[in-house]
Design an enzyme around this catalytic site. Sequence first.
Site, PDB file in Angstrom:
ATOM      1  CG  MET A 232      -1.898  -1.213   1.169  1.00 49.87           C
ATOM      2  SD  MET A 232      -2.828  -1.458   2.694  1.00 49.87           S
ATOM      3  CE  MET A 232      -3.929  -0.040   2.640  1.00 49.87           C
ATOM      4  CG  HIS A 233       0.912   3.531   2.061  1.00 50.96           C
ATOM      5  ND1 HIS A 233      -0.402   3.814   2.362  1.00 50.96           N
ATOM      6  CD2 HIS A 233       1.357   2.742   3.071  1.00 50.96           C
ATOM      7  CE1 HIS A 233      -0.724   3.222   3.501  1.00 50.96           C
ATOM      8  NE2 HIS A 233       0.316   2.560   3.936  1.00 50.96           N
TER       9      HIS A 233
ATOM     10  CG  ASP B  72       0.070  -5.051   1.714  1.00 47.94           C
ATOM     11  OD1 ASP B  72      -0.678  -4.205   2.245  1.00 47.94           O
ATOM     12  OD2 ASP B  72       1.311  -5.001   1.809  1.00 47.94           O
TER      13      ASP B  72
END
Length: 504
Positions: A86-87, A245
Amino acid sequence: MSASHDVLLGIDVGTSSVKVVAITTSGTVLGDHSVAYETTTPRPGWAEQDAAAWWRAIGEATRALLARVEERGPSTVVGIGLSGQMHTFVLLDDDDRPLRPAITWMDTRGEGLLEDARRRVAEADLAQQLANPVVLGLTLLPLTWLAAHEPNVLARAATLLLAKDYVRMRLTGEKGSEPTDASATLLFDVAARAWSDATVAAFGLPRGMLPTLGESATVAGTLRDEAAEHLGLRPGIPVAFGAGDQQAAAVGMGSVRAGQVQLTVGTGAQVLAVRDRVVADVSGRLHAFCHVRGWITQASVNNAGSALAWVCNLLGVGWNDVYAGLGRGVGGPVFVPYLTGERTPLMKGHARGAWIGLSSEHTSSDLARAAGEGVVAAIAEAIGTVVETRTWRGALRVAGGGMGHATFAQALADASGLPIEVRETHEASGVGAALLAGVAVGAFGGLDEAAALAPERIAAEYQPDPAQHEGWAARRATLRELDAIGFHEVAERTRSDRRVRTIR
């Protein structure tokens, strides 16, 4: 397998490698395969990856896995799902080519912009929409850094895609995202499950680069010819939107109902509690993200497996050396594990690591033991922040990384004071991505039916030892006390002074 079986693939674009998992439509895990790639640090605080390396690794991992699956008998891949770190994001030009390397969640280059970002959020009254603390690691800060330092790149950006979304675009030709990943960007109205136009405007970012949104367990497109050849599959296979995830791992561990709590340990560690509404943490230590259905409260630890891998490489020791030390009880030097800054509970990108309390008598074994203790204590601190929200129902489900090692798992039970159930789950994020694909193609009646197929076998259970908990409580208190006396700020000033002297 003897007769032909329908197979679902889950592709997880992780921080250190891609993992591809194959399951049957009855939920049986057929196998998985991983291929690693590098994270580069061109400058201090930077953490970048080559999106092309993700794609190469996916092709290699998928072909290797399919060869093993075929050895068990004929099969037909009927759906593909995705999950990813993520990100982490990549910017694409008008021809869908990356304009620069992807900036990962480990990147801290935007630290100097934090105060300005927090001021803008307050002035525009965005806190309720974002429902998250403005911290490093999320997508907004590196974007604002690019606006300040690489404006030409941002001006040429036609599309922003998160890691798994970029892979899906390569698979299908379709650009898009979904709420679980998008809600972790600080560009999102978490309760509304939509992009926050107000945030985009407050930071002067181009709204047109944000992709359209779908839902995790729906079809985003079908496998195009070029991608099918790359993966060794037939064209036309449906590809689901997938999930971040952690939310995919939650599906892969059956955590989709409010009140369920789980811990996954890998490069970092995440404690995730499923909620039926958005609950922003007023203390600023926890995240509130969208789940595939509903929402989650999440504690995020940057430095788990990554910190221990660094220690092993530095000291020339193995993972078993770290685990063995944990079996001797708490004591000796203190390891502060915040090598890349830390989120829960500190939310300080400038936090740093150290060994403290060293003497000439200490050996590399003592340092390895201290490292294991420091990481366990940090994860236990994160668990404690979620416990304080009083959302707990049932046991703490645990999977990933060192949780397969008895001494690490027992140490975490002792440090947290909680019983732990280690689930026998192969690559939970990949399994979850495959299950979401199954929902999308109609192999399952819905999310609850898919989650019920998640591996439920408990590989091991660990009860906290009260005799050990006191020592762990003291080690956890030491981490808090160091923060309280300004240890990290002093360390940051030292780093800043060194940089100035180097420049001169």
